[in-house]
Motif scaffolding. Structure first.
Motif, PDB file in Angstrom:
ATOM      1  N   VAL A 121      14.373  50.354  64.573  1.00  0.00           N
ATOM      2  CA  VAL A 121      14.612  49.106  65.306  1.00  0.00           C
ATOM      3  C   VAL A 121      14.490  47.922  64.350  1.00  0.00           C
ATOM      4  CG1 VAL A 121      13.706  47.549  67.075  1.00  0.00           C
ATOM      5  CG2 VAL A 121      13.899  49.992  67.546  1.00  0.00           C
ATOM      6  N   ASN A 122      13.474  47.979  63.477  1.00  0.00           N
ATOM      7  CA  ASN A 122      13.299  46.885  62.528  1.00  0.00           C
ATOM      8  C   ASN A 122      14.391  46.861  61.470  1.00  0.00           C
ATOM      9  OD1 ASN A 122      10.990  46.004  63.842  1.00  0.00           O
ATOM     10  ND2 ASN A 122       9.641  47.316  62.615  1.00  0.00           N
ATOM     11  N   ASP A 123      14.704  48.046  60.927  1.00  0.00           N
ATOM     12  CA  ASP A 123      15.751  48.099  59.896  1.00  0.00           C
ATOM     13  C   ASP A 123      17.095  47.608  60.429  1.00  0.00           C
ATOM     14  OD1 ASP A 123      14.628  51.199  58.324  1.00  0.00           O
ATOM     15  OD2 ASP A 123      14.090  49.080  58.006  1.00  0.00           O
ATOM     16  N   LEU A 124      17.387  47.969  61.654  1.00  0.00           N
ATOM     17  CA  LEU A 124      18.683  47.575  62.225  1.00  0.00           C
ATOM     18  C   LEU A 124      18.668  46.154  62.754  1.00  0.00           C
ATOM     19  CD1 LEU A 124      19.624  50.837  64.181  1.00  0.00           C
ATOM     20  CD2 LEU A 124      20.370  50.134  61.905  1.00  0.00           C
ATOM     21  N   GLU A 125      17.492  45.562  62.736  1.00  0.00           N
ATOM     22  CA  GLU A 125      17.342  44.166  63.181  1.00  0.00           C
ATOM     23  C   GLU A 125      17.804  43.975  64.625  1.00  0.00           C
ATOM     24  OE1 GLU A 125      17.465  41.444  59.359  1.00  0.00           O
ATOM     25  OE2 GLU A 125      19.456  42.262  59.737  1.00  0.00           O
ATOM     26  N   LEU A 126      17.341  44.870  65.468  1.00  0.00           N
ATOM     27  CA  LEU A 126      17.707  44.761  66.876  1.00  0.00           C
ATOM     28  C   LEU A 126      16.752  43.837  67.601  1.00  0.00           C
ATOM     29  CD1 LEU A 126      18.251  48.546  67.693  1.00  0.00           C
ATOM     30  CD2 LEU A 126      19.996  46.854  67.195  1.00  0.00           C
ATOM     31  N   ILE A 127      17.298  43.074  68.535  1.00  0.00           N
ATOM     32  CA  ILE A 127      16.429  42.334  69.453  1.00  0.00           C
ATOM     33  C   ILE A 127      17.021  42.390  70.851  1.00  0.00           C
ATOM     34  CG2 ILE A 127      15.339  40.648  67.901  1.00  0.00           C
ATOM     35  CD1 ILE A 127      18.113  39.402  70.005  1.00  0.00           C
ATOM     36  N   ARG A 128      16.227  41.988  71.766  1.00  0.00           N
ATOM     37  CA  ARG A 128      16.687  41.936  73.143  1.00  0.00           C
ATOM     38  C   ARG A 128      16.925  40.473  73.468  1.00  0.00           C
ATOM     39  NH1 ARG A 128      18.468  45.327  76.386  1.00  0.00           N
ATOM     40  NH2 ARG A 128      18.065  45.056  78.599  1.00  0.00           N
ATOM     41  N   PHE A 129      18.125  40.163  74.005  1.00  0.00           N
ATOM     42  CA  PHE A 129      18.399  38.762  74.287  1.00  0.00           C
ATOM     43  C   PHE A 129      18.489  38.526  75.780  1.00  0.00           C
ATOM     44  CE2 PHE A 129      22.766  38.944  75.730  1.00  0.00           C
ATOM     45  CZ  PHE A 129      23.278  40.086  75.145  1.00  0.00           C
ATOM     46  N   GLY A 130      18.211  37.304  76.153  1.00  0.00           N
ATOM     47  CA  GLY A 130      18.358  36.871  77.539  1.00  0.00           C
ATOM     48  C   GLY A 130      19.076  35.544  77.554  1.00  0.00           C
ATOM     49  N   GLU A 131      19.191  34.948  78.710  1.00  0.00           N
ATOM     50  CA  GLU A 131      19.912  33.678  78.735  1.00  0.00           C
ATOM     51  C   GLU A 131      19.229  32.642  79.616  1.00  0.00           C
ATOM     52  OE1 GLU A 131      22.985  34.943  82.309  1.00  0.00           O
ATOM     53  OE2 GLU A 131      23.783  34.532  80.334  1.00  0.00           O
ATOM     54  N   THR A 132      19.432  31.400  79.246  1.00  0.00           N
ATOM     55  CA  THR A 132      19.073  30.285  80.117  1.00  0.00           C
ATOM     56  C   THR A 132      20.397  29.695  80.606  1.00  0.00           C
ATOM     57  OG1 THR A 132      19.198  28.663  78.353  1.00  0.00           O
ATOM     58  CG2 THR A 132      17.089  29.783  78.662  1.00  0.00           C
ATOM     59  N   ASP A 133      20.337  28.554  81.212  1.00  0.00           N
ATOM     60  CA  ASP A 133      21.590  27.954  81.674  1.00  0.00           C
ATOM     61  C   ASP A 133      22.529  27.629  80.530  1.00  0.00           C
ATOM     62  OD1 ASP A 133      20.079  26.125  84.408  1.00  0.00           O
ATOM     63  OD2 ASP A 133      21.029  28.098  84.318  1.00  0.00           O
ATOM     64  N   THR A 134      21.955  27.281  79.415  1.00  0.00           N
ATOM     65  CA  THR A 134      22.812  26.768  78.344  1.00  0.00           C
ATOM     66  C   THR A 134      22.810  27.605  77.077  1.00  0.00           C
ATOM     67  OG1 THR A 134      20.930  25.414  77.766  1.00  0.00           O
ATOM     68  CG2 THR A 134      22.698  24.339  78.987  1.00  0.00           C
ATOM     69  N   HIS A 135      21.797  28.451  76.926  1.00  0.00           N
ATOM     70  CA  HIS A 135      21.681  29.150  75.641  1.00  0.00           C
ATOM     71  C   HIS A 135      21.343  30.621  75.812  1.00  0.00           C
ATOM     72  CE1 HIS A 135      21.178  24.994  74.287  1.00  0.00           C
ATOM     73  NE2 HIS A 135      21.609  25.436  73.131  1.00  0.00           N
ATOM     74  N   TYR A 136      21.588  31.327  74.710  1.00  0.00           N
ATOM     75  CA  TYR A 136      21.081  32.696  74.610  1.00  0.00           C
ATOM     76  C   TYR A 136      19.787  32.642  73.815  1.00  0.00           C
ATOM     77  CZ  TYR A 136      25.619  34.266  76.214  1.00  0.00           C
ATOM     78  OH  TYR A 136      26.741  34.472  76.945  1.00  0.00           O
ATOM     79  N   ILE A 137      18.797  33.337  74.299  1.00  0.00           N
ATOM     80  CA  ILE A 137      17.501  33.298  73.610  1.00  0.00           C
ATOM     81  C   ILE A 137      16.990  34.703  73.370  1.00  0.00           C
ATOM     82  CG2 ILE A 137      16.817  31.073  74.599  1.00  0.00           C
ATOM     83  CD1 ILE A 137      15.119  32.783  76.619  1.00  0.00           C
ATOM     84  N   VAL A 138      16.002  34.776  72.493  1.00  0.00           N
ATOM     85  CA  VAL A 138      15.346  36.058  72.248  1.00  0.00           C
ATOM     86  C   VAL A 138      14.438  36.362  73.432  1.00  0.00           C
ATOM     87  CG1 VAL A 138      13.724  37.290  70.769  1.00  0.00           C
ATOM     88  CG2 VAL A 138      15.386  35.707  69.754  1.00  0.00           C
ATOM     89  N   ALA A 139      14.672  37.501  74.077  1.00  0.00           N
ATOM     90  CA  ALA A 139      13.846  37.859  75.230  1.00  0.00           C
ATOM     91  C   ALA A 139      12.699  38.786  74.837  1.00  0.00           C
ATOM     92  CB  ALA A 139      14.701  38.513  76.310  1.00  0.00           C
TER      93      ALA A 139
END
Lengths: 436, 389
Positions: free
Chosen positions: A333-351
């Motif tokens: 997971v770290n090597d592939l640099e995966l993250i989980r993202f979510g959204e607000t009204d205006t942006h995508y953020i790291v969830a």
């Protein structure tokens, strides 16, 4: 110019330890390929949704990386379709990829018992559909198919619900093969004391998540409609394993094609062509996760840590969710640099940034694509059919659900159809099909 | 063990076209059944095409209602990122249609179909007439039309008129005592041929005038754009001759502009409605004598005029109405609760609009419509273009 021989590839594949079905290769033009891609099967019955995808596929043909390069059908022998405008070197790579798929179809446990004659059965079923269209009209047939497709994947491999079809697919015979005895025995699963006969009948075979199977057996409709339903159900059963093993399948096929291409004697100029295509197919993909790429990374990691033997084992026993659970490690997971993202009204953020939550989130995405719904009562409120959404925290879209209930009522149950579910505050809800 | 075959064997499987035909048939039916939806909800995407959300063509399934999207992706330097860090901006709303999700069998999501507006026009505009259309002809406003509706003894074999030929043959044979179809000779042959008809041309001018002052916000501009698009479509559809179209923008001054600019977003200053009307008046004077043209003028404004200008503006409106078949004034307004409240009280209409409405009561060719949302378009069109007057 050196010719690359098919037998080179087959030999290399077998030397690696793979055991694919034999493959029939077909070189076809774009419209045929997209036709097949649209319906996921050559010669499958004709439905408007296939037309939509056909249309989309054709217009996508000119875009480089959106191309469908190959299509391979789970059958014996495998039917593989290659685009006729690909260069020879690309087609070589594609063929190598196809062998990887064939190997998974033959050896992965999920695929045991799938209909390996689907490529022959599908056209036969399509012919029956066409005959019904002639006899009852395209519109009527479409309405029945649309309704059956609402619950296309609510099927089970359970033989008890599979109508036995004879060798030449004679649909008239199938209804006589229903095994009611087994169904009645299941009634004893209900935890109630002193059930009357009526009660036993009311809950016989329930609860079940094989909605389509249940309706085929119990719906008060004509045999030809049940035949259409059983066709949709067979397709659902046939395609289910593929939906559960996308990452394993594509990852494995990518790994195989890369290995094979490295062992063949390829000229430099051809190699660039291959490398570019290969890169396109297995690139990470911004904003979404490319299953080819993810699967490939995981298999490579397994090979590095445990050897190729372990890879062979994994492609045999894993589905996507177990594959990720077992082999998507913290390091990866770290090597592939995966993250989980979510959204607000205006942006995508790291969830999420913790590796376990990232992995679990991904597993959840894969296994939770269709809400889990079961039939729990066939005599609710005077003959109504009661479905239950097995709630795990996410609510359902109401409009969509009611449309489904309405179609099930109109085409199959002929009486009220209900759904028990919850809202986002976990309060109980009951939705009902629209009346005529 | 492996075989190859020629793709011609797959001709049997060329079912894609059949599916596509079914797909198109459904779209046609959908257009007919939901014509109002298309006008009121369709998104105009280019000069001639409309994108329609095809919810009726959706393959329904049980679906999650996820209030927000979550997913997994690759993020470079993810090690350094904290929960809550911003990754990127979401694309803006507006012009964004729902995208079809992947190629999963059955289509679980909504999608849009792009339909040529002409196709919609066919179904919709059958019943709508341009009011008071008179055949104003100039000397050269007659054109020749060629129709393939007569028969000749000469022609090319492609244009063979089979029925007439057979008939001639039988007739000739009958006159010789044997009324059968046999022994065809050159004399029997008949061909489709053109006839020339002189057809008077309708000459039509439409002028679109838009208020670009500061009070015309994005919503009103968008409404204007949609209205004028459909008015345009209607005119073009109804009359096979080319409709002359002119475009005028105004705030405190008015000017004629090319079509693209008319639709473009613009920030303006104050409002002098007469400035726009004057430009229209000049265009007519210069190039389109009312005796030769059927004139249609559409004014889009929120009615918010400088009070000193009202007298002049009303005078111009009446002048234009006297030489036009129709002057359609669209009062575009917001539909927020406050605006609706004031409307109910009757104080929502500006002085200018009040005056125009008074004038409209006695002037046949003057019409005023209040528009607050896209859904009302059809009503406006019926009011302006409706058959019975």
């Amino acid at each position: 110019m050196k010719k690359y021989n098919m037998s080179d590839i087959r030999k290399v594949v077998e030397d690696l330890g793979l055991d694919p079905f034999p493959v029939d290769f077909h070189i076809v033009p774009a419209d045929v390929l997209y036709d097949i891609a649209g319906r996921a099967m050559p010669g499958r019955y004709s439905h408007w949704s296939h037309g939509k995808q056909f249309y989309d596929g054709i217009t996508r043909h000119d875009y480089r990386f959106g191309r469908v390069y190959e299509l391979v059908i789970n059958s014996e022998p495998c039917q593989a379709f290659l685009l006729d405008v690909n260069s020879e070197i690309i087609n070589l790579m594609v063929k190598a990829h196809v062998y990887g798929h064939s190997d998974v179809f033959k050896n992965n446990r999920e695929f045991k018992g799938t209909d390996r004659q689907m490529h022959l059965n599908a056209p036969k079923r399509a012919e029956r559909v066409r005959q019904y269209e002639e006899e009852y009209g395209e519109d009527k047939v479409r309405e029945v198919l649309d309704a059956a497709l609402t619950v296309e994947f609510y099927v089970s491999q359970d033989k008890r619900y599979i109508p036995k079809l004879s060798e030449d697919e004679d649909h008239e015979k199938y209804s006589k093969h229903m095994e009611y005895d087994d169904v009645l025995e299941l009634g004893s699963k209900c935890k109630r004391k002193e059930k009357s006969y009526e009660e036993k009948m009311r809950f016989a075979g329930l609860p079940t998540d094989d909605i389509l199977g249940f309706l085929i057996q119990e719906a008060p409709v004509e045999d030809w409609k049940k035949d259409l339903m059983s066709i949709v159900r067979s397709d659902g059963i046939y395609f289910s394993p593929q939906m559960k093993t996308k990452i394993v399948n594509e990852g494995w096929a990518s790994m195989i094609h890369q290995k094979i291409m490295r062992t063949l004697d390829i000229k430099d100029s051809d190699y660039f062509d291959y490398a570019e295509t290969n890169a396109g197919v297995v690139s990470a993909g911004k904003g979404y996760l490319n299953p080819y790429w993810l699967g490939l990374q995981i298999f490579r990691d397994i090979e590095k840590r445990h050897g190729f033997e372990k890879c062979l084992e994994a492609r045999k026993y894993e589905t996507d969710s177990t594959f990720l659970r077992n082999y998507l490690t913290e390091d990866l997971v770290n090597d592939l640099e995966l993250i989980r993202f979510g959204e607000t009204d205006t942006h995508y953020i790291v969830a999420e940034n913790e590796w376990e939550k990232i992995r679990d989130g991904l597993i959840n995405d894969l296994t939770d694509r269709f809400p889990s719904v079961s039939i729990i009562d066939r005599d609710y409120n005077n003959g109504g059919l009661l479905l239950k959404h097995n709630f795990y925290g996410t609510k359902l879209k109401k409009v969509d659900a009611i449309e489904v209930l309405t179609q099930l009522r109109k085409e199959f149950w002929k009486n009220d159809v209900y759904l028990k579910t919850k809202d986002d505050k976990e309060k109980d809800l009951e939705w009902k099909a629209k009346p005529k | 063990m492996e075989n190859y075959d020629d793709y011609s064997a797959w001709d049997l499987f060329r079912r894609g076209q059949i599916d596509q035909r079914k797909h198109l048939k459904i779209i046609e039916r959908m257009i007919k059944e939901n014509i109002t939806d298309l006008i009121t909800h369709g998104k105009i995407i280019t000069g001639h095409n409309v994108a329609i959300p095809v919810k009726h063509l959706k393959q329904w399934r049980f679906m999650y209602d996820k209030s927000s999207q979550e997913g997994t992706t690759v993020l470079p330097d993810s090690g350094k990122k904290e929960k809550g860090d911003i990754i990127g901006e979401k694309p803006q709303e507006g012009g964004e249609g729902s995208r079809e999700g992947g190629c999963e069998g059955g289509g679980s999501g909504e999608y849009e179909v792009v339909v040529n507006a002409d196709k919609i026009a066919e179904y919709l505009f059958e019943n709508m007439q341009l009011p008071r259309l008179q055949k104003r002809m100039a000397k050269d406003s007659v054109k020749e039309e060629y129709k393939m509706d007569s028969v000749s003894k000469r022609g090319s074999i492609n244009n063979l008129q089979k029925r007439r030929t057979i008939y001639q043959n039988i007739r000739r044979n009958a006159s010789q005592g044997d009324p059968k179809f046999k022994d065809v000779i050159d004399e029997d042959l008949r061909y489709k041929a053109h006839s020339v008809k002189k057809v008077p041309q309708d000459r039509i001018l439409s002028i679109f005038i838009r208020d670009r002052s500061a009070s015309m916000d994005d919503f009103k501009k968008e409404l204007t754009r949609i209205l004028s698009f459909w008015f345009n479509q209607f005119l073009q559809y109804k009359y096979s001759t080319v409709v002359e179209r002119r475009f005028v923008l105004f705030d405190t001054t008015g000017a004629e502009v090319p079509e693209d600019d008319f639709y473009a977003v613009s920030e303006g200053g104050g409002t002098l409605i007469s400035s726009g009307l004057e430009v229209a008046d000049k265009i007519i004077e210069r190039e389109f004598p009312p005796s030769h043209y059927n004139i249609y003028i559409f004014l889009f404004t929120d009615g918010d005029n400088w009070s000193n200008d009202n007298e002049n503006a009303i005078k111009l409106i009446n002048k234009l109405a006297s030489v036009s078949n129709l002057v359609g004034v669209c009062q575009v307004m917001n539909s927020n609760p406050q605006a609706l409240f004031y409307r109910k009280l009757g104080s929502g209409d500006s002085d200018f609009i009040k005056n125009v409405k008074e004038s409209a009561e006695i002037t046949e060719s003057l019409e005023v419509a209040d528009v607050t949302e896209q859904e009302e378009i059809l009503d406006v069109m019926k009011q302006f273009f409706g058959g019975e007057e």
